[in-house]
Scaffold this motif. Sequence first.
Motif, PDB file in Angstrom:
ATOM      1  N   SER A 218       0.809  -1.219   0.000  1.00 47.03           N
ATOM      2  CA  SER A 218       0.000   0.000   0.000  1.00 47.03           C
ATOM      3  C   SER A 218       0.839   1.265   0.000  1.00 47.03           C
ATOM      4  N   ASP A 299       1.812   3.666   6.863  1.00 42.68           N
ATOM      5  CA  ASP A 299       0.376   3.837   7.119  1.00 42.68           C
ATOM      6  C   ASP A 299       0.008   3.390   8.533  1.00 42.68           C
ATOM      7  N   TYR A 301      -0.251   0.546   9.999  1.00 45.13           N
ATOM      8  CA  TYR A 301      -0.927  -0.729  10.255  1.00 45.13           C
ATOM      9  C   TYR A 301       0.130  -1.697  10.793  1.00 45.13           C
ATOM     10  N   THR A 334      -5.821  11.491   0.045  1.00 42.56           N
ATOM     11  CA  THR A 334      -5.934  11.042   1.430  1.00 42.56           C
ATOM     12  C   THR A 334      -5.609   9.556   1.537  1.00 42.56           C
ATOM     13  N   PRO A 335      -4.635   9.192   2.359  1.00 39.33           N
ATOM     14  CA  PRO A 335      -4.251   7.785   2.449  1.00 39.33           C
ATOM     15  C   PRO A 335      -5.140   7.002   3.406  1.00 39.33           C
ATOM     16  N   SER A 336      -5.102   5.685   3.278  1.00 38.49           N
ATOM     17  CA  SER A 336      -5.698   4.803   4.267  1.00 38.49           C
ATOM     18  C   SER A 336      -4.646   4.537   5.329  1.00 38.49           C
ATOM     19  N   TYR A 337      -5.013   4.664   6.600  1.00 34.46           N
ATOM     20  CA  TYR A 337      -4.032   4.478   7.666  1.00 34.46           C
ATOM     21  C   TYR A 337      -4.729   4.070   8.950  1.00 34.46           C
ATOM     22  N   ASP A 338      -3.951   3.617   9.915  1.00 39.11           N
ATOM     23  CA  ASP A 338      -4.486   3.216  11.214  1.00 39.11           C
ATOM     24  C   ASP A 338      -4.663   4.468  12.073  1.00 39.11           C
ATOM     25  N   ALA A 339      -5.883   4.943  12.161  1.00 39.66           N
ATOM     26  CA  ALA A 339      -6.147   6.196  12.868  1.00 39.66           C
ATOM     27  C   ALA A 339      -5.863   6.075  14.361  1.00 39.66           C
TER      28      ALA A 339
END
Length: 382
Positions: A218, A299, A301, A334-339
């Motif tokens: 990713s 990201d 994760y 906007t990335p996907s990430y572990d908020a």
Amino acid sequence: MSSEERLRRWRLVLGAEAEEETGTTLSKADQSVDAALAALYDTGESSGTQRASGLGSSAPRVARWLGDIRQYFPSTVVQVMQRDAVERLGITRMLMEPELLGAVEPDVHLVSTLLALNEVMPEETKQTAREVVGRVVAELEARLAERTRAAVTGALDRAGRTSRPRHSDIDWDRTIRANLKHFSPALGTIVPDRLVGYARRNHSVQRDIVLAIDQSGSMAESVVYAALFGAVLGSIRTLRTSLVVFDTAVVDLTDQLEDPVDVLFGTQLGGGTDINRALAYCEELVTKPAETVLVLISDLYEGGVREELLRRARSLVESGVQVIALLALADSGTPSYDAENAAALADLGVPAFACTPDQFPDLMAAAIRHEDITTWAATNIV
């Protein structure tokens, strides 16, 4: 735009089934454009995934199609269509053929695909792949390298400014600006109250930079940009730059920083993620905590032990290391990430945000000047 031209464009967008509705008959040239679009985007009625005309499994046919779209569309559109072809038509295997690689329009996303195929790519294709990657790296370097060097060296110079400079180190422009209020009409000149200049210049290392790059699939686009910036920072002799990539293992690529293409082909996209292990390795590289900037590009994760990751991050911050978590270093939005992990790191004093390549030079300059990066991000990151 005339109504006739508008209908023509809608016909090309919607395909042959819209010919009757639009009342538009395509010219011979437009029929060729339509065929190139249909080969990629028209779907068969039975499976929903087979193309009505399609590119088939023939590499020559794909190469011809790649040549056609370069003739019909601007390069930005060509790059989008190439990415769609890889994703929708499954032509990834064909990208391992040298003659096909020679026909593509190279961009960051294509580089990411080639890096993912690196381990299974036949030897006769690898040199062509390196040439394609090299062209993209050269374009990115022309766009970003000089600005990065200027921003970073300027920040290092400002960090060394002194109010008691030697004569040869006086910054006359800033000295004059700082003393304008001390102009003497009687003498017809400025009587300086203070001098502004730089500390005695030397070529010793002033900052340590550690780039830790998550090479999970990713993060592919971020890996490409990070490798380039690593090479640029590594060329600045007043910085000591280290570059490590990680998944569940950690690989130090610092000795390859002279050539970002070598760095990229030293990565292995995909696999799991153990951020804690990566930070443990980076911690061993820190010799001057107060003068070290550690940029974690991930990201977040985490596949390792989350509690250990947070404990290690806290230890680094408390030791004086300036730690920054970039959720992405990319142009792709906007990335996907572990908020949850991002929020936990922020609570520990590790700002976590995404950054575009164009913003990265200014970010590094701010970090070198020991600015509050959370405030910097709030002001500069849209």
